[in-house]
Design a protein around this motif. Sequence first.
Motif, PDB file in Angstrom:
ATOM      1  N   ALA A 149     -14.776   6.589 -11.605  1.00 39.04           N
ATOM      2  CA  ALA A 149     -13.310   6.777 -11.565  1.00 39.04           C
ATOM      3  C   ALA A 149     -12.690   6.698  -9.876  1.00 39.04           C
ATOM      4  CB  ALA A 149     -13.319   8.457 -11.709  1.00 39.04           C
ATOM      5  N   ILE A 150     -13.576   6.884  -8.967  1.00 39.52           N
ATOM      6  CA  ILE A 150     -13.258   6.547  -7.501  1.00 39.52           C
ATOM      7  C   ILE A 150     -12.829   5.209  -7.490  1.00 39.52           C
ATOM      8  CG2 ILE A 150     -13.672   6.550  -5.260  1.00 39.52           C
ATOM      9  CD1 ILE A 150     -15.666   8.966  -5.787  1.00 39.52           C
ATOM     10  N   ALA A 151     -13.576   4.018  -7.853  1.00 39.91           N
ATOM     11  CA  ALA A 151     -13.533   2.529  -7.980  1.00 39.91           C
ATOM     12  C   ALA A 151     -12.299   2.448  -8.614  1.00 39.91           C
ATOM     13  CB  ALA A 151     -14.611   1.997  -8.470  1.00 39.91           C
ATOM     14  N   GLY A 152     -11.936   3.172  -9.834  1.00 39.64           N
ATOM     15  CA  GLY A 152     -10.455   2.858 -10.661  1.00 39.64           C
ATOM     16  C   GLY A 152      -9.403   3.219  -9.530  1.00 39.64           C
ATOM     17  N   LEU A 153      -9.457   4.374  -9.195  1.00 41.46           N
ATOM     18  CA  LEU A 153      -8.452   5.057  -8.098  1.00 41.46           C
ATOM     19  C   LEU A 153      -8.158   3.867  -6.943  1.00 41.46           C
ATOM     20  CD1 LEU A 153      -6.656   7.079  -6.956  1.00 41.46           C
ATOM     21  CD2 LEU A 153      -8.528   7.908  -5.770  1.00 41.46           C
ATOM     22  N   SER A 154      -9.201   3.354  -6.582  1.00 43.08           N
ATOM     23  CA  SER A 154      -9.102   2.480  -5.422  1.00 43.08           C
ATOM     24  C   SER A 154      -8.332   0.975  -5.870  1.00 43.08           C
ATOM     25  CB  SER A 154     -10.520   2.130  -4.761  1.00 43.08           C
ATOM     26  OG  SER A 154     -10.414   1.111  -3.650  1.00 43.08           O
ATOM     27  N   ALA A 155      -8.836   0.475  -7.195  1.00 41.83           N
ATOM     28  CA  ALA A 155      -8.273  -0.693  -7.846  1.00 41.83           C
ATOM     29  C   ALA A 155      -6.959  -0.484  -7.986  1.00 41.83           C
ATOM     30  CB  ALA A 155      -9.293  -0.939  -9.139  1.00 41.83           C
ATOM     31  N   LEU A 156      -6.369   0.573  -8.748  1.00 41.93           N
ATOM     32  CA  LEU A 156      -5.177   0.747  -8.916  1.00 41.93           C
ATOM     33  C   LEU A 156      -4.446   1.050  -7.628  1.00 41.93           C
ATOM     34  CD1 LEU A 156      -5.675   3.454 -11.574  1.00 41.93           C
ATOM     35  CD2 LEU A 156      -4.696   1.211 -12.055  1.00 41.93           C
ATOM     36  N   SER A 157      -4.702   1.974  -6.656  1.00 43.93           N
ATOM     37  CA  SER A 157      -4.206   1.653  -5.364  1.00 43.93           C
ATOM     38  C   SER A 157      -3.904   0.304  -4.728  1.00 43.93           C
ATOM     39  CB  SER A 157      -4.816   2.777  -4.578  1.00 43.93           C
ATOM     40  OG  SER A 157      -4.987   2.425  -3.132  1.00 43.93           O
ATOM     41  N   GLU A 158      -4.853  -0.557  -4.783  1.00 45.65           N
ATOM     42  CA  GLU A 158      -4.525  -1.989  -4.367  1.00 45.65           C
ATOM     43  C   GLU A 158      -3.516  -2.541  -4.949  1.00 45.65           C
ATOM     44  OE1 GLU A 158      -8.254  -4.253  -4.420  1.00 45.65           O
ATOM     45  OE2 GLU A 158      -8.985  -2.948  -2.758  1.00 45.65           O
ATOM     46  N   LEU A 159      -3.294  -2.206  -6.387  1.00 48.68           N
ATOM     47  CA  LEU A 159      -2.465  -2.974  -7.237  1.00 48.68           C
ATOM     48  C   LEU A 159      -1.134  -2.388  -7.055  1.00 48.68           C
ATOM     49  CD1 LEU A 159      -4.204  -3.302 -10.438  1.00 48.68           C
ATOM     50  CD2 LEU A 159      -3.752  -5.180  -9.078  1.00 48.68           C
ATOM     51  N   GLY A 160      -0.943  -1.195  -6.209  1.00 50.17           N
ATOM     52  CA  GLY A 160       0.349  -0.713  -5.755  1.00 50.17           C
ATOM     53  C   GLY A 160       0.648   0.307  -6.741  1.00 50.17           C
ATOM     54  N   ILE A 161      -0.173   0.943  -7.910  1.00 54.82           N
ATOM     55  CA  ILE A 161      -0.133   1.671  -8.861  1.00 54.82           C
ATOM     56  C   ILE A 161      -0.286   3.183  -8.364  1.00 54.82           C
ATOM     57  CG2 ILE A 161      -0.701   2.402 -11.251  1.00 54.82           C
ATOM     58  CD1 ILE A 161      -1.521  -0.684 -11.384  1.00 54.82           C
ATOM     59  N   SER A 162       0.529   4.326  -8.531  1.00 54.27           N
ATOM     60  CA  SER A 162       0.469   5.470  -8.103  1.00 54.27           C
ATOM     61  C   SER A 162      -0.214   6.227  -8.889  1.00 54.27           C
ATOM     62  CB  SER A 162       1.850   5.951  -7.712  1.00 54.27           C
ATOM     63  OG  SER A 162       1.817   7.371  -7.647  1.00 54.27           O
ATOM     64  N   VAL A 163      -1.364   6.923  -8.445  1.00 58.08           N
ATOM     65  CA  VAL A 163      -1.915   8.178  -9.088  1.00 58.08           C
ATOM     66  C   VAL A 163      -1.643   9.324  -8.385  1.00 58.08           C
ATOM     67  CG1 VAL A 163      -4.427   9.023  -9.665  1.00 58.08           C
ATOM     68  CG2 VAL A 163      -4.049   6.453  -9.604  1.00 58.08           C
TER      69      VAL A 163
END
Lengths: 337, 337
Positions: free
Chosen positions: B253-267
């Motif tokens: 989940a943390i890795a997913g959060l990081s991957a999305l944040s790199e793509l500019g996608i907001s969680v």
Amino acid sequence: MSRVTINDIARRAGVSKGAVSYALNGRPGVSEETRHKILDVAQELGWAPNRTARMLSGSRTETFGLVLARDPRTLGSEPFYMEFVAGLQSELSRRGYALLLQLTPTAENELELYPRWWSERRVDAVVVVDIRVSDPRVAALGELGVPAVFVGDPAMTGGFTTVWTDDATAMASAVRRLVELGHRRFGRVAGTPGLSHTRVRDLAFTQAVAAEGLTGTILHADFSDVAGGRATRELWDHPEPPTAIVYDNDLMAIAGLSALSELGISVPHDVSLLAWDDSALCTITHPKLSAMHHDVMAFGAHVGRRLFDLLVGAEPAAHLDSTPVLVERESTAPAPR
Amino acid sequence: MSRVTINDIARRAGVSKGAVSYALNGRPGVSEETRHKILDVAQELGWAPNRTARMLSGSRTETFGLVLARDPRTLGSEPFYMEFVAGLQSELSRRGYALLLQLTPTAENELELYPRWWSERRVDAVVVVDIRVSDPRVAALGELGVPAVFVGDPAMTGGFTTVWTDDATAMASAVRRLVELGHRRFGRVAGTPGLSHTRVRDLAFTQAVAAEGLTGTILHADFSDVAGGRATRELWDHPEPPTAIVYDNDLMAIAGLSALSELGISVPHDVSLLAWDDSALCTITHPKLSAMHHDVMAFGAHVGRRLFDLLVGAEPAAHLDSTPVLVERESTAPAPR
């Protein structure tokens, strides 16, 4: 599946039967590279040591011991010990060895364990970690005659075989790089006081900062996320807070990043953070954490190889593991103006 | 220090000598609460069992075994096993027991270990984890007669003592809550296929999503940060990506959060993330991760108590541990419009 023989391994690895025998029995006579290759092939082929033959050649327990005198709660989220144990196991499992692991509430309980383990022949040797200043385990294990590999500063391990990292040099290079980035006020969120590596890094930090004519503040925590966050807030509450903070592990650095981010303080714009060890956790935060990189799994594996050396009568020596090097990611930057 | 006696413990704990004896020997006859209190007092006073007396009463090895058939590399950054082992150790160390831990490269190697350990009397009992569908360890340990506590779905552990969590109920409640928040497209980043708890959660996820007439996509990963990040990007690349993703552990989940944040996608603005287990890592990310909370250390301790039960002849039973409950933090929110 038919039984894998030394012949099979020699053929596949392209080496002599003698070399295979040396490698599998942990004896000198082959290069480290060849030994690795042979052990890899042995594992790949599913080689299992012939226990009867081994039993005839000695009375090995095929077990090494590791005692951790810690609160179990502090182990769960700290990557260091899991990586260390994983690395150690990677060497042990290649030769069919197991790890006898025991947690004890206090250092006194730990001292009581070794005579029991040794008199009952439950281990062939032990790994000793969390070396303290004037560590009583040096004398205790010396008197018992238990083969041991100490993990820590060789100045404090009384002539035992030791695997260590040069944390003083690593800390000096960390501070030097932060000075280059224009930082003038430094904070250090240190590990548990009394541990030799905390002491070594404390001294190196103080010297490196003083050598530049700058100021540094050390706060001791206990490697936990809670203490790391608390110490970071305390450093920030200072009238002249540091612009760069060096942590003693990754978990405290991540907790510090989180605490600052809650206060609306930007990393690295307002303050640079530098973690220590560089587990996988450092690359999954945002910003990614710069860290003093130390391959902890390789460190554990190194300790494992030195344990097998003891079994074949290697002389005690201090083995220097790789020195942590700075990996710059997104949490360090030039000092704010 | 003079030797601590059962009398000392009884006096300090305010209970009878008999109760102390029951508690210290892991026998029934005192409540769980009293047992805990007595063990705490015993530990506080530094009580050490009289090994000679114990040896006369049986031939205990005072050791439990745990084999992990895993790549050592996957263990280092995954909090689950360190927390589990820490919890297990918290019970073991109170009674002077050690854990014999061995990593093996494959499940086949694991099966070869048990007969050795048992014939050499190296353990009193074993813990069996990572239960697979049609797990060969059920028959193997049954034939050997090794006392064992299995950790996993009791439907797959063939009558052995089992400690389990009701993951199906937990998954259903997770999906229900996300539906309440307006989510209609779901993703699941699952653990290693073939493990019984992955299977149980896969089924529960599919059923819960289907029951609402909605769609869900499952991608299997291996609990590692790398695989978790990759699966998250893959889910996001879909023409109609999920608005809520449920993970099988914290690290993915943390890795997913990081991957999305790199793509500019907001969680959680663009997508909600829900971790599983809820280690300390979930509260030191930004945003903090919502998670299905499971007290893994307590789970390990529970398994430890069941091991001691085996030594006093407890009948095999399935013991339900606490069901994971949703802890909502900052990574879950109403679905985007």
